[in-house]
Each structure stands twice: as structure tokens, then as C-alpha cells.
Design a protein around this motif. Structure first.
Motif, mmCIF file in Angstrom:
data_model
loop_
_atom_site.group_PDB
_atom_site.id
_atom_site.type_symbol
_atom_site.label_atom_id
_atom_site.label_comp_id
_atom_site.label_asym_id
_atom_site.label_seq_id
_atom_site.Cartn_x
_atom_site.Cartn_y
_atom_site.Cartn_z
ATOM 1 N N TRP A 234 0.773 -1.271 0.169
ATOM 2 C CA TRP A 234 -0.348 -0.168 -0.394
ATOM 3 C C TRP A 234 1.559 1.269 0.284
ATOM 4 N N LEU A 235 2.207 1.301 0.899
ATOM 5 C CA LEU A 235 2.744 2.480 0.611
ATOM 6 C C LEU A 235 3.381 2.519 -0.475
ATOM 7 N N ALA A 236 4.390 1.875 -1.575
ATOM 8 C CA ALA A 236 4.517 1.660 -2.160
ATOM 9 C C ALA A 236 3.518 2.161 -3.359
ATOM 10 N N GLY A 237 2.411 1.584 -3.630
ATOM 11 C CA GLY A 237 1.592 1.847 -4.429
ATOM 12 C C GLY A 237 1.012 3.407 -3.488
ATOM 13 N N GLY A 238 0.979 4.232 -2.975
ATOM 14 C CA GLY A 238 0.305 5.040 -2.707
ATOM 15 C C GLY A 238 2.158 6.655 -3.331
ATOM 16 N N LEU A 239 2.641 5.355 -2.903
ATOM 17 C CA LEU A 239 4.301 6.536 -3.474
ATOM 18 C C LEU A 239 4.089 6.717 -5.118
ATOM 19 N N LEU A 240 4.095 5.634 -5.471
ATOM 20 C CA LEU A 240 4.106 4.901 -6.765
ATOM 21 C C LEU A 240 2.798 5.837 -7.748
ATOM 22 N N LEU A 241 1.716 6.348 -7.403
ATOM 23 C CA LEU A 241 0.461 6.919 -7.001
ATOM 24 C C LEU A 241 0.656 8.488 -7.390
ATOM 25 N N GLY A 242 1.594 8.737 -6.550
ATOM 26 C CA GLY A 242 1.690 9.820 -6.218
ATOM 27 C C GLY A 242 2.520 10.984 -7.012
ATOM 28 N N GLY A 243 3.246 9.771 -7.180
ATOM 29 C CA GLY A 243 4.704 10.250 -8.071
ATOM 30 C C GLY A 243 3.831 10.683 -9.351
ATOM 31 N N ILE A 244 3.079 9.226 -9.951
ATOM 32 C CA ILE A 244 2.384 10.309 -11.143
ATOM 33 C C ILE A 244 1.568 11.224 -11.077
ATOM 34 N N ILE A 245 0.989 11.293 -9.949
ATOM 35 C CA ILE A 245 -0.365 12.864 -9.980
ATOM 36 C C ILE A 245 0.654 14.162 -10.338
ATOM 37 N N HIS A 246 1.998 13.606 -9.611
ATOM 38 C CA HIS A 246 2.951 15.329 -8.892
ATOM 39 C C HIS A 246 3.458 14.893 -10.841
ATOM 40 N N ILE A 247 4.256 14.632 -11.270
ATOM 41 C CA ILE A 247 4.575 14.218 -12.764
ATOM 42 C C ILE A 247 3.422 15.124 -13.864
ATOM 43 N N ALA A 248 2.490 14.678 -13.114
ATOM 44 C CA ALA A 248 1.692 15.355 -14.580
ATOM 45 C C ALA A 248 1.094 16.495 -14.452
ATOM 46 N N THR A 249 1.313 16.768 -13.380
ATOM 47 C CA THR A 249 0.737 18.480 -12.819
ATOM 48 C C THR A 249 2.102 19.048 -13.370
ATOM 49 N N ILE A 250 2.899 18.928 -12.769
ATOM 50 C CA ILE A 250 4.166 19.856 -13.331
ATOM 51 C C ILE A 250 4.167 19.528 -14.924
#
Length: 182
Positions: free
Chosen positions: A7-23
Motif C-alpha cells: 500500500w505504501l509503495a502503491g501510494g508513492l507510485l500514484l503520488g509520483g504519477i500525479i506530481h509529474i502529470a501536474t508539473i
């Protein structure tokens, strides 16, 4: 324990994808861009000498206050563009920027050009016509192929002394920029 790590790895991966898409999408949403700032200077097909940058004052193009600048906005879909004239006997540089404000070509008087700048700016289709000798150019013209049709040219001059700045800017204003007159 393993489930928690997944769950922690999935949350970090999803957060990274959202962060990159926003940037990556934020620049597309900006209303004021380098292109709109240059457009506001009314420099379409003509070289406009920019007023001196005053230290401590707004500087939206992030220009060095020690240099003098001329700017020209071009659209190569209307035909090839030319930058032509004689610059003062001091350091100068010419840079082509695409619509996003990224340098696509740059040269200086230290590249062996001297003080005379004779530059032809062409898009890919115009360069093919040039290679087929369907466009006439003057001998000694520096041919530059631009990667996009909409671009702007920035000429920078460095006066050796502040007292010479106004004379340098007067010489800069004599540079022609835009399509050739028929």
C-alpha cells in the motif's frame, strides 16, 4: 506487514504519477507565456530595441541589466525571414527562440562572423527549396533552419562602457528583421 508495504509503495507510485502529470500540464494552462510577453512588444517582423532593464524593477523576460537588447518576432509560415545589418565593434550575440522560449540556435561575433550579421532563417520546407535552388540567397548568408515556424530573435549587445550604450542601441535599431521586400 507486506500488505502495508505494498500500500505504501502503491501510494508513492500514484503520488509520483500525479506530481509529474501536474508539473507537465501546468505550463499548458499558463495565460502569460514568453510568447505573449514578446507579442506585447509589437516586434512582429521588425527589430525593437528594448528599454534598459532597471535593477529592482520588474523584469518579466529575465534580461541582464548590463546588456542592450533587440527583439524581433517572426512567423516562417509567411516565408523565410532575414536578420541583416552591422553591429558595433564589441561583443554581441544572436539567439533564436521557439514559441516556448527555448533557444534553438545561437551565434556570437566570436564565431568568426565579424560585425556584419547576415542571417537567413528558414523552416524545413523552405530549406528543401533552398537546397533545390528554388530560393535565391545572397552569397555569405548564414542559413539557419528553425525547428518551428513561430519564433523570435534576441540580439544582445555589450557596450564596453555605460556612456556608449545609447550609441550601441542606435546602431542596434538599424538592424532589419523579417521577410525580404520583393
Amino acid at each position: 506487514m507486506i500488505r502495508t508495504l505494498l500500500w505504501l509503495a502503491g501510494g508513492l507510485l500514484l503520488g509520483g504519477i500525479i506530481h509529474i502529470a501536474t508539473i507537465l500540464t501546468l505550463p499548458l494552462l499558463a495565460e502569460e507565456t514568453t510568447w505573449t510577453r514578446v507579442s506585447a512588444l509589437n516586434a512582429r517582423n521588425q527589430l525593437v530595441v528594448l528599454p534598459p532593464v532597471e535593477p529592482g524593477q520588474p523584469n518579466p523576460l529575465h534580461l541582464d541589466p548590463e546588456l542592450s537588447y533587440g527583439i524581433c518576432q517572426l512567423d516562417l509560415s509567411e516565408g523565410p525571414a532575414y536578420l541583416s545589418g552591422v553591429l558595433p565593434d564589441a561583443f554581441w550575440s544572436v539567439a533564436l527562440f521557439n514559441e516556448a522560449g527555448v533557444v534553438t540556435y545561437s551565434t556570437t561575433n566570436r564565431d568568426g562572423i565579424g560585425q556584419t550579421v547576415e542571417m537567413g532563417i528558414f523552416n524545413a520546407a523552405q530549406t528543401r527549396l533552398l537546397a533545390q535552388q528554388q530560393i535565391d540567397i545572397a552569397e555569405g548568408l548564414l542559413v539557419v533552419e528553425a525547428s518551428s515556424d513561430r519564433l523570435f530573435v534576441l540580439v544582445r549587445l555589450s557596450a564596453p562602457h555605460h556612456a556608449m550604450r545609447s550609441r550601441f542601441e542606435a546602431e542596434l535599431s538599424e538592424i532589419s528583421c523579417g521577410p525580404r521586400e520583393s
